[in-house]
Design a protein around this motif. Structure first.
Motif: not given
Ligand code: UDX
Length: 451
Positions: A293-306
Protein backbone atom coordinates in the motif's frame (compact mmCIF):
# COMPACT_ATOMS: atom_id res chain seq x y z
CA UNK A 1 50.07 24.89 -8.78
CA UNK A 2 52.70 27.06 -10.49
CA UNK A 3 54.06 24.00 -12.23
CA UNK A 4 50.60 22.92 -13.26
CA UNK A 5 49.93 26.24 -14.97
CA UNK A 6 53.12 25.94 -16.99
CA UNK A 7 52.68 22.30 -17.97
CA UNK A 8 49.16 20.89 -17.81
CA UNK A 9 49.50 17.22 -17.06
CA UNK A 10 47.44 14.66 -18.89
CA UNK A 11 45.92 11.66 -17.14
CA UNK A 12 44.87 8.57 -19.08
CA UNK A 13 41.86 6.87 -17.48
CA UNK A 14 40.91 3.27 -18.25
CA UNK A 15 37.38 2.43 -17.03
CA UNK A 16 35.92 -1.07 -17.04
CA UNK A 17 33.00 -0.96 -19.53
CA UNK A 18 30.09 -1.51 -17.13
CA UNK A 19 27.85 1.15 -15.64
CA UNK A 20 28.87 0.57 -12.02
CA UNK A 21 32.52 1.03 -13.03
CA UNK A 22 32.21 3.72 -15.72
CA UNK A 23 30.40 6.07 -13.33
CA UNK A 24 33.09 6.35 -10.65
CA UNK A 25 35.93 6.55 -13.21
CA UNK A 26 34.33 9.38 -15.18
CA UNK A 27 33.40 11.15 -11.95
CA UNK A 28 37.06 10.91 -10.96
CA UNK A 29 37.98 12.37 -14.35
CA UNK A 30 35.60 15.28 -13.77
CA UNK A 31 37.12 15.97 -10.37
CA UNK A 32 40.72 15.82 -11.61
CA UNK A 33 39.86 17.97 -14.62
CA UNK A 34 38.48 20.61 -12.26
CA UNK A 35 41.89 20.56 -10.57
CA UNK A 36 43.65 21.47 -13.80
CA UNK A 37 44.53 18.09 -15.35
CA UNK A 38 43.78 17.16 -18.96
CA UNK A 39 41.84 13.91 -19.22
CA UNK A 40 41.96 11.18 -21.84
CA UNK A 41 39.57 8.25 -21.49
CA UNK A 42 40.76 5.04 -23.16
CA UNK A 43 37.72 2.87 -23.72
CA UNK A 44 36.36 -0.23 -25.40
CA UNK A 45 33.82 0.10 -28.22
CA UNK A 46 31.44 -1.99 -26.17
CA UNK A 47 29.53 0.28 -23.75
CA UNK A 48 31.59 3.21 -24.94
CA UNK A 49 31.02 6.45 -23.01
CA UNK A 50 29.26 9.32 -24.73
CA UNK A 51 31.90 11.99 -25.63
CA UNK A 52 29.27 14.73 -25.94
CA UNK A 53 28.43 14.32 -22.24
CA UNK A 54 32.07 15.09 -21.43
CA UNK A 55 33.19 17.83 -23.79
CA UNK A 56 36.29 18.55 -21.67
CA UNK A 57 37.73 15.06 -22.07
CA UNK A 58 39.59 13.46 -24.98
CA UNK A 59 38.58 9.94 -25.89
CA UNK A 60 40.82 7.14 -27.08
CA UNK A 61 38.71 4.32 -28.53
CA UNK A 62 40.52 1.01 -28.44
CA UNK A 63 39.93 -1.11 -31.55
CA UNK A 64 37.47 -3.85 -30.78
CA UNK A 65 38.96 -7.30 -30.67
CA UNK A 66 36.40 -9.07 -28.60
CA UNK A 67 34.58 -12.11 -29.82
CA UNK A 68 30.83 -12.02 -29.26
CA UNK A 69 30.54 -11.48 -25.58
CA UNK A 70 27.90 -12.78 -23.33
CA UNK A 71 27.26 -9.87 -21.03
CA UNK A 72 23.49 -10.11 -21.48
CA UNK A 73 23.49 -13.51 -19.81
CA UNK A 74 25.39 -11.98 -16.96
CA UNK A 75 28.68 -13.74 -17.63
CA UNK A 76 30.52 -10.55 -16.75
CA UNK A 77 33.46 -11.96 -14.91
CA UNK A 78 34.53 -14.11 -17.84
CA UNK A 79 34.01 -11.11 -20.10
CA UNK A 80 36.29 -8.90 -18.00
CA UNK A 81 38.90 -11.64 -17.99
CA UNK A 82 38.71 -11.76 -21.77
CA UNK A 83 39.17 -7.99 -21.89
CA UNK A 84 42.42 -8.35 -20.05
CA UNK A 85 43.67 -10.93 -22.52
CA UNK A 86 42.54 -9.06 -25.62
CA UNK A 87 43.16 -5.40 -24.95
CA UNK A 88 46.74 -5.28 -23.74
CA UNK A 89 48.40 -5.11 -27.16
CA UNK A 90 45.79 -2.64 -28.47
CA UNK A 91 46.17 -0.35 -25.51
CA UNK A 92 49.97 -0.48 -25.80
CA UNK A 93 49.80 0.49 -29.46
CA UNK A 94 47.29 3.33 -28.96
CA UNK A 95 49.01 4.78 -25.92
CA UNK A 96 52.45 4.62 -27.55
CA UNK A 97 51.02 6.59 -30.50
CA UNK A 98 49.58 9.24 -28.19
CA UNK A 99 52.95 9.53 -26.45
CA UNK A 100 54.77 9.97 -29.75
CA UNK A 101 52.44 12.83 -30.66
CA UNK A 102 52.49 14.55 -27.28
CA UNK A 103 54.52 17.69 -26.76
CA UNK A 104 56.22 18.84 -23.58
CA UNK A 105 53.14 20.94 -23.00
CA UNK A 106 50.92 17.91 -22.67
CA UNK A 107 52.88 15.22 -20.88
CA UNK A 108 51.10 12.11 -19.62
CA UNK A 109 51.59 12.03 -15.86
CA UNK A 110 50.10 8.60 -15.27
CA UNK A 111 47.55 5.96 -16.19
CA UNK A 112 44.64 5.55 -13.77
CA UNK A 113 42.91 2.21 -14.28
CA UNK A 114 39.93 0.39 -12.87
CA UNK A 115 41.14 -2.39 -10.59
CA UNK A 116 39.88 -5.08 -12.98
CA UNK A 117 41.55 -3.57 -16.08
CA UNK A 118 44.93 -4.95 -15.01
CA UNK A 119 46.43 -4.96 -18.49
CA UNK A 120 46.70 -1.17 -18.15
CA UNK A 121 49.28 -1.50 -15.40
CA UNK A 122 51.42 -3.79 -17.57
CA UNK A 123 51.20 -1.37 -20.50
CA UNK A 124 52.04 1.64 -18.32
CA UNK A 125 55.09 -0.19 -16.99
CA UNK A 126 56.27 -1.11 -20.51
CA UNK A 127 55.91 2.53 -21.58
CA UNK A 128 57.62 3.75 -18.40
CA UNK A 129 54.55 5.58 -17.14
CA UNK A 130 53.45 5.49 -13.50
CA UNK A 131 50.09 3.88 -12.82
CA UNK A 132 47.43 4.34 -10.16
CA UNK A 133 44.59 1.91 -9.36
CA UNK A 134 40.99 3.00 -8.84
CA UNK A 135 39.10 0.61 -6.59
CA UNK A 136 35.39 1.04 -7.24
CA UNK A 137 34.07 -1.31 -4.54
CA UNK A 138 34.23 -0.83 -0.77
CA UNK A 139 37.33 -1.35 1.35
CA UNK A 140 35.49 -4.11 3.25
CA UNK A 141 34.94 -5.92 -0.06
CA UNK A 142 38.65 -5.78 -0.79
CA UNK A 143 39.46 -7.37 2.58
CA UNK A 144 36.79 -10.00 2.01
CA UNK A 145 38.26 -10.77 -1.41
CA UNK A 146 41.76 -11.23 -0.03
CA UNK A 147 40.24 -13.42 2.70
CA UNK A 148 38.76 -15.71 0.07
CA UNK A 149 42.30 -16.34 -1.13
CA UNK A 150 43.55 -17.02 2.38
CA UNK A 151 40.58 -19.16 3.46
CA UNK A 152 40.90 -21.21 0.29
CA UNK A 153 44.62 -21.76 0.90
CA UNK A 154 43.86 -22.82 4.49
CA UNK A 155 41.14 -25.25 3.35
CA UNK A 156 38.15 -23.39 4.88
CA UNK A 157 36.41 -22.94 1.54
CA UNK A 158 34.46 -24.39 -0.09
CA UNK A 159 32.56 -24.60 3.20
CA UNK A 160 29.68 -26.87 4.18
CA UNK A 161 26.16 -25.38 4.38
CA UNK A 162 26.32 -25.81 8.17
CA UNK A 163 29.06 -23.13 8.30
CA UNK A 164 27.33 -20.55 6.14
CA UNK A 165 26.00 -18.53 9.10
CA UNK A 166 29.32 -18.63 11.02
CA UNK A 167 31.15 -15.35 11.45
CA UNK A 168 34.54 -15.19 9.78
CA UNK A 169 37.29 -14.43 12.31
CA UNK A 170 38.79 -10.94 11.73
CA UNK A 171 36.03 -10.02 9.28
CA UNK A 172 33.13 -9.03 11.53
CA UNK A 173 30.21 -8.78 10.68
CA UNK A 174 30.71 -11.00 7.63
CA UNK A 175 29.59 -14.62 7.70
CA UNK A 176 30.87 -17.24 5.30
CA UNK A 177 27.73 -16.79 3.19
CA UNK A 178 28.48 -13.06 2.81
CA UNK A 179 31.84 -13.58 1.09
CA UNK A 180 31.89 -11.95 -2.36
CA UNK A 181 31.67 -15.10 -4.45
CA UNK A 182 30.73 -14.95 -8.10
CA UNK A 183 27.62 -16.62 -9.44
CA UNK A 184 29.22 -16.78 -12.87
CA UNK A 185 32.45 -18.73 -12.44
CA UNK A 186 33.96 -21.62 -10.48
CA UNK A 187 35.79 -21.10 -7.21
CA UNK A 188 39.08 -22.04 -8.88
CA UNK A 189 38.64 -19.38 -11.58
CA UNK A 190 37.56 -16.83 -8.99
CA UNK A 191 40.68 -17.47 -6.95
CA UNK A 192 42.84 -17.00 -10.04
CA UNK A 193 41.09 -13.75 -10.91
CA UNK A 194 41.13 -12.37 -7.39
CA UNK A 195 44.86 -12.93 -7.07
CA UNK A 196 45.29 -10.90 -10.25
CA UNK A 197 42.82 -8.10 -9.40
CA UNK A 198 44.04 -7.60 -5.83
CA UNK A 199 47.73 -7.46 -6.84
CA UNK A 200 48.95 -3.90 -7.31
CA UNK A 201 52.24 -4.94 -8.98
CA UNK A 202 54.10 -1.73 -10.00
CA UNK A 203 51.30 0.76 -9.31
CA UNK A 204 52.21 3.80 -7.23
CA UNK A 205 48.97 4.54 -5.37
CA UNK A 206 45.39 3.38 -4.86
CA UNK A 207 42.38 5.66 -5.14
CA UNK A 208 39.32 4.38 -3.31
CA UNK A 209 35.72 5.40 -3.84
CA UNK A 210 34.97 5.23 -0.16
CA UNK A 211 35.01 7.48 2.87
CA UNK A 212 37.16 7.30 5.95
CA UNK A 213 34.22 7.81 8.31
CA UNK A 214 32.40 4.81 6.78
CA UNK A 215 35.32 2.39 6.75
CA UNK A 216 37.95 3.80 9.09
CA UNK A 217 39.29 0.62 10.68
CA UNK A 218 39.15 -1.37 7.44
CA UNK A 219 41.07 1.31 5.59
CA UNK A 220 43.64 1.51 8.39
CA UNK A 221 44.11 -2.26 8.22
CA UNK A 222 44.57 -2.18 4.46
CA UNK A 223 47.02 0.72 4.66
CA UNK A 224 49.08 -1.22 7.21
CA UNK A 225 49.37 -4.16 4.82
CA UNK A 226 49.95 -2.05 1.75
CA UNK A 227 53.32 -0.64 0.68
CA UNK A 228 51.83 2.20 -1.40
CA UNK A 229 49.59 5.07 -0.27
CA UNK A 230 45.82 4.72 -0.45
CA UNK A 231 43.51 7.66 -1.00
CA UNK A 232 39.88 7.30 0.10
CA UNK A 233 38.41 10.30 -1.72
CA UNK A 234 34.75 9.28 -2.08
CA UNK A 235 31.92 9.59 -2.60
CA UNK A 236 32.99 10.51 -6.12
CA UNK A 237 29.44 11.08 -7.37
CA UNK A 238 28.89 13.70 -4.70
CA UNK A 239 32.07 15.64 -5.50
CA UNK A 240 31.45 15.43 -9.27
CA UNK A 241 27.73 15.85 -8.94
CA UNK A 242 27.06 17.48 -12.30
CA UNK A 243 28.43 14.71 -14.52
CA UNK A 244 26.28 11.92 -15.96
CA UNK A 245 27.71 8.85 -17.64
CA UNK A 246 24.56 6.84 -18.00
CA UNK A 247 24.69 4.22 -20.75
CA UNK A 248 20.90 3.97 -20.87
CA UNK A 249 18.55 6.86 -21.41
CA UNK A 250 17.28 8.21 -18.10
CA UNK A 251 13.51 8.56 -17.90
CA UNK A 252 13.12 11.84 -16.05
CA UNK A 253 9.32 11.73 -16.17
CA UNK A 254 9.48 9.92 -12.84
CA UNK A 255 10.68 13.15 -11.20
CA UNK A 256 7.38 14.87 -12.09
CA UNK A 257 5.53 11.87 -10.59
CA UNK A 258 7.70 12.13 -7.45
CA UNK A 259 6.80 15.83 -7.18
CA UNK A 260 3.19 14.77 -6.64
CA UNK A 261 3.95 12.37 -3.79
CA UNK A 262 4.14 13.30 -0.14
CA UNK A 263 7.36 13.75 1.81
CA UNK A 264 9.29 10.55 2.60
CA UNK A 265 6.48 8.31 1.34
CA UNK A 266 7.95 6.62 -1.76
CA UNK A 267 9.99 3.44 -1.83
CA UNK A 268 12.43 3.47 -4.78
CA UNK A 269 13.20 0.03 -6.22
CA UNK A 270 16.19 -0.71 -8.44
CA UNK A 271 18.65 -3.56 -8.80
CA UNK A 272 21.38 -1.74 -10.72
CA UNK A 273 22.81 -2.36 -14.14
CA UNK A 274 23.71 -6.05 -14.23
CA UNK A 275 21.65 -8.04 -11.74
CA UNK A 276 18.82 -10.06 -13.23
CA UNK A 277 15.89 -12.10 -11.97
CA UNK A 278 13.36 -14.59 -13.25
CA UNK A 279 9.64 -14.13 -13.84
CA UNK A 280 8.69 -15.66 -10.51
CA UNK A 281 10.93 -13.24 -8.58
CA UNK A 282 9.55 -10.33 -10.59
CA UNK A 283 5.99 -11.37 -9.67
CA UNK A 284 6.91 -11.64 -5.97
CA UNK A 285 8.35 -8.11 -6.02
CA UNK A 286 5.35 -6.78 -7.94
CA UNK A 287 2.80 -8.19 -5.47
CA UNK A 288 4.95 -7.31 -2.46
CA UNK A 289 4.93 -3.69 -3.66
CA UNK A 290 1.22 -3.73 -4.49
CA UNK A 291 0.24 -5.25 -1.15
CA UNK A 292 2.41 -2.85 0.87
CA UNK A 293 0.00 0.00 0.00
CA UNK A 294 3.03 2.30 -0.19
CA UNK A 295 3.76 4.50 -3.24
CA UNK A 296 6.72 3.17 -5.21
CA UNK A 297 9.00 4.01 -8.13
CA UNK A 298 10.33 0.83 -9.73
CA UNK A 299 13.11 0.47 -12.32
CA UNK A 300 12.60 -2.61 -14.49
CA UNK A 301 15.69 -2.55 -16.69
CA UNK A 302 15.32 -4.05 -20.18
CA UNK A 303 17.07 -7.42 -20.19
CA UNK A 304 16.97 -7.75 -16.42
CA UNK A 305 14.20 -10.34 -16.57
CA UNK A 306 15.59 -13.43 -18.20
CA UNK A 307 14.35 -13.69 -21.76
CA UNK A 308 11.94 -10.75 -21.95
CA UNK A 309 11.44 -7.03 -22.39
CA UNK A 310 9.63 -4.59 -20.12
CA UNK A 311 6.00 -3.98 -19.15
CA UNK A 312 4.45 -7.10 -20.69
CA UNK A 313 6.36 -9.19 -18.12
CA UNK A 314 4.46 -7.64 -15.22
CA UNK A 315 1.85 -9.99 -13.75
CA UNK A 316 -1.72 -9.80 -14.98
CA UNK A 317 -3.86 -7.38 -13.02
CA UNK A 318 -0.85 -5.68 -11.41
CA UNK A 319 -1.10 -2.35 -13.24
CA UNK A 320 -4.82 -2.11 -12.57
CA UNK A 321 -4.25 -2.86 -8.88
CA UNK A 322 -1.61 -0.20 -8.33
CA UNK A 323 -3.19 2.55 -10.45
CA UNK A 324 -1.40 5.86 -9.80
CA UNK A 325 0.31 4.56 -6.67
CA UNK A 326 3.23 3.08 -8.56
CA UNK A 327 5.46 4.37 -11.36
CA UNK A 328 7.62 2.08 -13.49
CA UNK A 329 10.55 3.13 -15.69
CA UNK A 330 13.25 1.33 -17.66
CA UNK A 331 16.03 3.48 -16.21
CA UNK A 332 15.87 6.38 -13.76
CA UNK A 333 18.05 9.42 -13.01
CA UNK A 334 18.95 7.60 -9.80
CA UNK A 335 20.99 10.27 -8.05
CA UNK A 336 18.18 12.80 -8.51
CA UNK A 337 15.62 10.26 -7.37
CA UNK A 338 17.54 9.52 -4.18
CA UNK A 339 17.89 13.25 -3.52
CA UNK A 340 14.12 13.83 -3.93
CA UNK A 341 12.15 14.73 -0.79
CA UNK A 342 9.38 12.25 -1.62
CA UNK A 343 11.71 9.24 -1.46
CA UNK A 344 11.93 7.65 1.97
CA UNK A 345 13.41 4.22 1.26
CA UNK A 346 15.48 2.30 -1.30
CA UNK A 347 14.87 -1.38 -2.07
CA UNK A 348 18.22 -2.21 -3.65
CA UNK A 349 20.67 -4.90 -4.78
CA UNK A 350 23.31 -2.93 -2.84
CA UNK A 351 25.86 -2.30 -5.59
CA UNK A 352 28.51 -0.02 -4.15
CA UNK A 353 27.46 3.04 -6.19
CA UNK A 354 23.84 2.61 -5.18
CA UNK A 355 24.89 2.16 -1.56
CA UNK A 356 26.93 5.39 -1.59
CA UNK A 357 24.19 7.27 -3.42
CA UNK A 358 21.62 6.12 -0.88
CA UNK A 359 23.83 7.10 2.04
CA UNK A 360 24.35 10.54 0.47
CA UNK A 361 20.59 10.94 0.11
CA UNK A 362 20.13 9.98 3.78
CA UNK A 363 17.84 7.13 2.61
CA UNK A 364 17.51 3.84 4.56
CA UNK A 365 17.49 0.62 2.55
CA UNK A 366 15.92 -2.78 2.08
CA UNK A 367 18.82 -4.95 0.97
CA UNK A 368 18.44 -7.70 -1.56
CA UNK A 369 22.03 -8.51 -2.59
CA UNK A 370 22.37 -10.70 -5.67
CA UNK A 371 26.06 -11.54 -5.90
CA UNK A 372 29.67 -10.55 -5.28
CA UNK A 373 30.35 -7.35 -3.28
CA UNK A 374 26.61 -6.71 -2.89
CA UNK A 375 26.51 -9.24 -0.05
CA UNK A 376 29.28 -7.44 1.81
CA UNK A 377 27.61 -4.07 1.32
CA UNK A 378 24.25 -5.41 2.52
CA UNK A 379 25.86 -6.70 5.69
CA UNK A 380 27.50 -3.35 6.42
CA UNK A 381 24.26 -1.48 5.69
CA UNK A 382 22.23 -3.66 8.06
CA UNK A 383 24.77 -4.52 10.77
CA UNK A 384 27.43 -1.80 10.91
CA UNK A 385 25.80 1.43 9.80
CA UNK A 386 22.35 0.04 10.78
CA UNK A 387 20.56 2.00 8.08
CA UNK A 388 18.76 -0.91 6.45
CA UNK A 389 17.33 -4.37 6.75
CA UNK A 390 18.21 -7.42 4.74
CA UNK A 391 15.75 -9.79 3.08
CA UNK A 392 16.13 -13.57 3.13
CA UNK A 393 17.52 -15.41 0.12
CA UNK A 394 14.26 -16.24 -1.57
CA UNK A 395 12.09 -13.34 -2.68
CA UNK A 396 8.59 -13.74 -1.21
CA UNK A 397 5.78 -11.22 -1.55
CA UNK A 398 4.77 -11.45 2.10
CA UNK A 399 8.32 -10.79 3.29
CA UNK A 400 8.71 -7.88 0.87
CA UNK A 401 5.41 -6.31 1.94
CA UNK A 402 6.43 -6.68 5.59
CA UNK A 403 9.91 -5.20 4.98
CA UNK A 404 8.45 -2.18 3.18
CA UNK A 405 6.07 -1.50 6.06
CA UNK A 406 8.86 -1.93 8.62
CA UNK A 407 11.03 0.56 6.74
CA UNK A 408 8.45 3.10 5.64
CA UNK A 409 5.84 3.08 8.38
CA UNK A 410 7.04 1.55 11.62
CA UNK A 411 9.16 3.02 14.43
CA UNK A 412 12.10 0.80 13.50
CA UNK A 413 12.16 2.38 10.02
CA UNK A 414 11.91 5.91 11.40
CA UNK A 415 14.97 5.21 13.55
CA UNK A 416 16.88 3.85 10.57
CA UNK A 417 15.92 6.95 8.64
CA UNK A 418 17.31 9.14 11.42
CA UNK A 419 20.57 7.20 11.46
CA UNK A 420 20.75 7.50 7.67
CA UNK A 421 20.45 11.30 7.97
CA UNK A 422 23.28 11.36 10.51
CA UNK A 423 25.44 9.20 8.24
CA UNK A 424 24.72 11.56 5.34
CA UNK A 425 25.92 14.50 7.43
CA UNK A 426 29.14 12.68 8.34
CA UNK A 427 29.82 11.99 4.69
CA UNK A 428 29.12 15.61 3.80
CA UNK A 429 31.69 16.71 6.37
CA UNK A 430 34.31 14.45 4.77
CA UNK A 431 34.10 16.26 1.43
CA UNK A 432 34.02 19.75 2.95
CA UNK A 433 37.02 21.91 3.84
CA UNK A 434 39.33 19.98 6.17
CA UNK A 435 37.34 16.74 5.69
CA UNK A 436 39.10 13.40 5.19
CA UNK A 437 38.15 12.91 1.54
CA UNK A 438 39.10 16.46 0.65
CA UNK A 439 42.47 16.07 2.37
CA UNK A 440 43.09 12.75 0.63
CA UNK A 441 42.24 14.31 -2.72
CA UNK A 442 44.78 17.08 -2.12
CA UNK A 443 47.44 14.52 -1.21
CA UNK A 444 46.60 12.48 -4.29
CA UNK A 445 47.04 15.53 -6.49
CA UNK A 446 50.43 16.22 -4.95
CA UNK A 447 51.57 12.69 -5.71
CA UNK A 448 50.36 12.88 -9.30
CA UNK A 449 52.14 16.21 -9.74
CA UNK A 450 55.35 14.64 -8.50
CA UNK A 451 55.36 11.90 -11.17
C1 UDX B 1 28.10 -3.52 -10.48
C2 UDX B 1 27.94 -4.57 -9.38
O1 UDX B 1 26.64 -5.11 -9.44
C3 UDX B 1 28.17 -3.91 -8.05
O2 UDX B 1 28.01 -4.89 -7.05
C4 UDX B 1 29.53 -3.29 -8.00
O3 UDX B 1 29.69 -2.64 -6.76
C5 UDX B 1 29.71 -2.32 -9.15
O4 UDX B 1 29.39 -2.95 -10.37
P1 UDX B 1 25.74 -2.19 -10.68
O5 UDX B 1 24.87 -3.37 -10.70
O6 UDX B 1 25.78 -1.38 -11.87
O7 UDX B 1 27.23 -2.46 -10.27
O8 UDX B 1 25.27 -1.34 -9.37
P2 UDX B 1 25.82 -0.02 -8.75
O9 UDX B 1 27.21 -0.13 -8.24
O10 UDX B 1 24.82 0.36 -7.76
O11 UDX B 1 25.85 1.02 -9.96
C6 UDX B 1 24.71 1.32 -10.70
C7 UDX B 1 24.81 2.75 -11.18
O12 UDX B 1 23.80 2.94 -12.14
C8 UDX B 1 24.60 3.76 -10.07
O13 UDX B 1 25.53 4.80 -10.17
C9 UDX B 1 23.18 4.26 -10.30
O14 UDX B 1 22.98 5.62 -9.98
C10 UDX B 1 23.01 4.07 -11.78
N1 UDX B 1 21.60 3.83 -12.10
C11 UDX B 1 20.96 2.69 -11.69
C12 UDX B 1 20.91 4.78 -12.79
O15 UDX B 1 21.48 5.82 -13.15
N2 UDX B 1 19.60 4.56 -13.08
C13 UDX B 1 18.94 3.44 -12.71
O16 UDX B 1 17.76 3.31 -13.03
C14 UDX B 1 19.65 2.47 -11.98
Amino acid sequence: MERQRMRPLRLVLVPCPFQGHINPMLQLGTILHSKGFSITVAHTQFNSPNPSAHPDFSFLPLPDTLPDHNSSTGDLVAFVWELNVNYKARFHECLAQVMEQQGLEDRIACVIYDEVMCFSEAVAMELKLPSVVLRTASAATFLARTSILQLKAEGYIPFPESMSQDLIPELYPLRFKDLPFSVFITLEDLVQQLSTFTNIRTSSAIIWNTIDSLEKSTLAKIQQQCRIPIFPIGPLHEIASASSSSLLEEDSSCLAWLDKQSYNSVIYVSFGSVAFMDMKELAEIAWGLANSQQPFLWVVRPGSIRGSELIEVLPKGFKETIGERGYIVKWAPQKEVLAHDAVGGFFSHCGWNSTLESICGGIPMICRPCFSDQRVNARYISQVWTVGLELGNELQRGEIERAIRRLMVEKEGKEMSERAKILKEKVELSIGEGGSSKNSLNELIEIIMSF
